[in-house]
Design an enzyme around this catalytic site. Structure first.
Site, PDB file in Angstrom:
ATOM      1  N   TRP A 103      -5.688  52.899  15.146  1.00  0.00           N
ATOM      2  CA  TRP A 103      -6.054  51.737  14.316  1.00  0.00           C
ATOM      3  C   TRP A 103      -6.743  52.172  13.043  1.00  0.00           C
ATOM      4  O   TRP A 103      -6.525  51.570  11.986  1.00  0.00           O
ATOM      5  CB  TRP A 103      -6.893  50.742  15.133  1.00  0.00           C
ATOM      6  N   ASP A 172     -14.127  47.961  12.089  1.00  0.00           N
ATOM      7  CA  ASP A 172     -13.146  47.245  12.911  1.00  0.00           C
ATOM      8  C   ASP A 172     -13.704  47.257  14.329  1.00  0.00           C
ATOM      9  O   ASP A 172     -13.709  48.281  14.997  1.00  0.00           O
ATOM     10  CB  ASP A 172     -11.802  47.985  12.845  1.00  0.00           C
ATOM     11  N   LYS A 196      -9.496  40.232  22.470  1.00  0.00           N
ATOM     12  CA  LYS A 196     -10.027  41.093  23.534  1.00  0.00           C
ATOM     13  C   LYS A 196     -11.282  40.437  24.112  1.00  0.00           C
ATOM     14  O   LYS A 196     -11.221  39.826  25.167  1.00  0.00           O
ATOM     15  CB  LYS A 196     -10.315  42.507  23.020  1.00  0.00           C
TER      16      LYS A 196
HETATM   17  C1  LIG Z   1      -9.245  48.415  17.333  1.00  0.00           C
HETATM   18  C2  LIG Z   1      -8.100  47.552  16.936  1.00  0.00           C
HETATM   19  N1  LIG Z   1      -7.914  47.240  15.638  1.00  0.00           N
HETATM   20  C3  LIG Z   1      -6.888  46.470  15.238  1.00  0.00           C
HETATM   21  C4  LIG Z   1      -5.971  45.960  16.129  1.00  0.00           C
HETATM   22  C5  LIG Z   1      -4.846  45.098  15.622  1.00  0.00           C
HETATM   23  O1  LIG Z   1      -5.242  43.802  15.756  1.00  0.00           O
HETATM   24  P1  LIG Z   1      -4.295  42.564  15.380  1.00  0.00           P
HETATM   25  O2  LIG Z   1      -3.169  42.599  16.348  1.00  0.00           O
HETATM   26  O3  LIG Z   1      -5.228  41.384  15.558  1.00  0.00           O
HETATM   27  O4  LIG Z   1      -3.853  42.732  13.978  1.00  0.00           O
HETATM   28  C6  LIG Z   1      -6.127  46.225  17.486  1.00  0.00           C
HETATM   29  C7  LIG Z   1      -5.158  45.684  18.453  1.00  0.00           C
HETATM   30  O5  LIG Z   1      -5.099  46.041  19.601  1.00  0.00           O
HETATM   31  C8  LIG Z   1      -7.210  47.054  17.893  1.00  0.00           C
HETATM   32  O6  LIG Z   1      -7.389  47.351  19.184  1.00  0.00           O
END
Ligand SMILES: Cc1ncc(COP(=O)(O)O)c(C=O)c1O
Length: 361
Positions: A103, A172, A196
């Site tokens: 991520w 994030d 989550k």
């Molecule tokens: C740490 C993290 N950041 C970003 C995301 C992506 O999130 P989204 O699907 O809401 O764009 C996730 C998805 O699992 C994640 O675990």
């Protein structure tokens, strides 16, 4: 009583049953209005009460200072990967990034696409992101330092957030928001996709310090400016009302049933200790993250052979333990222990793992 499995999904993930039951009522008749929560105006007093109560509860949960604004946006955490650099890097400045996995890599990819100046000051890519970097130097004039507080796929988590001095932190926190208390003071912005620990997918929580709003360029499209949403209390356009409502119920559950984030952390630590303790007690299962970097939320582990991992996931599913397959990019197994996963769920998993190891070890 609904038949529910032990749900270890990485996200969308399990929500507290009491929240789902209350939401079920609201889906048909919200508080005697004769309308569903999805049928009422987002500008009605009843919905504004939901929105403002969610903001107030979050403020109490994280002891949020008055100079922060709470926003509910759309587009997932992935949209924040580009909104952050578009909004928060003033002309002539550069941002620092720490790369701790999939991520963070995606966040870096977006700033790269935008051709904004940035520097990756640390990375754990050398060992396939199995640890949190300890040595790094934050550029004193950086616009912000971006990091991923919990790495959902690799199973690592910052136990203490990086110290960036006067440089605002941007994080994030999609997969560990509200899993424990933290000090919002050093942060310029925190964001989290809800799916989550917070609620259903489709709403993204953004917490922004007011002085960061002064950086937002007026040249950005209206929807992409944090100022638009801050000035209009997240009601510039139609928000996902039912999602925000469920998030409000989750905040209420955290405050009133769990008793706040200190209590939540104690429960989360007990759950993680139980599972890691078992993994470390035998040679059949092997944790993939370095011990000092392990995540309380996503426990990643391997079995002696890939075939056994497939068999493990399939047999677990049959025994009512779902969501244990590792991310498709890394394989192996993963148990996500988000806030709504109970200690009893983890105990059932450990019991199953013991039995599986005895039969197949
Ligand atoms: C740490 C993290 N950041 C970003 C995301 C992506 O999130 P989204 O699907 O809401 O764009 C996730 C998805 O699992 C994640 O675990």
């Amino acid at each position: 009583m609904a038949a529910r499995i032990h749900n270890f999904n990485p996200g969308p993930a399990v929500l507290p049953l009491s929240v789902l039951e209350e939401a079920r009522e609201a889906l048909v008749d919200f508080k005697g209005t004769g309308m569903s929560i999805t049928e009422i105006s987002h500008r009605s007093a009843v919905f504004e009460e939901v929105l403002n109560d969610a903001i107030a509860r979050l403020g109490r949960l994280v002891n949020l200072p008055d100079n922060f604004k709470v926003l509910f946006l759309q587009g997932g955490a992935s949209t924040q990967f580009f909104m952050v650099p578009m909004n928060l890097i003033p002309e002539g400045r550069s941002a620092d990034y720490i790369n701790t996995g999939t991520w963070s890599t995606k966040a870096i990819k977006e700033i790269d696409i935008l051709k904004k100046p940035y520097k990756v000051i640390a990375s754990s890519e050398d060992r396939d992101f199995c640890y949190i970097p300890k040595e790094f130097r934050v550029s004193p004039d950086a616009a912000y330092l971006h990091f991923t507080s919990n790495n959902t796929i690799k199973g690592t988590q910052w136990s203490r957030f990086p110290d960036a001095g006067n440089v605002p932190l941007v994080s994030d926190m999609s997969s560990d928001m509200l899993c424990r208390p933290f000090d919002p003071g050093p942060f310029g912005l925190m964001y989290a996709g809800a799916q989550k620990n917070l609620g259903p997918a489709g709403v993204t929580l953004v917490i922004i310090r007011e002085d960061m709003l002064e950086r937002v360029p007026k040249s950005l499209p209206t929807m992409l400016r944090y100022t638009t949403h801050a000035e209009q209390n997240s009601l510039y356009n139609t928000p996902p009302c039912i999602n925000i409502y469920i998030v409000q119920l989750v905040f209420k559950w955290l405050e009133e049933t769990i008793g706040g984030l200190e209590a939540m952390e104690r429960i989360n630590m007990e759950k993680a200790d139980l599972l890691y303790g078992f993994i470390d007690s035998n040679d059949f299962y092997r944790g993939t993250a370095d011990k000092d970097s392990r995540s309380m939320m996503n426990v990643t582990f391997r079995l002696p052979k890939e075939d056994l991992e497939k068999q493990f996931v399939a047999e677990a599913q049959k025994s009512g333990l779902g969501g244990l397959k590792g991310h498709r990019s890394v394989g192996g197994c993963r148990a996500s222990l988000y806030n709504a996963v109970g200690l009893d769920d983890v105990q059932s998993l450990v019991d199953f793992m013991k039995e599986f190891a005895q039969k197949n070890g």
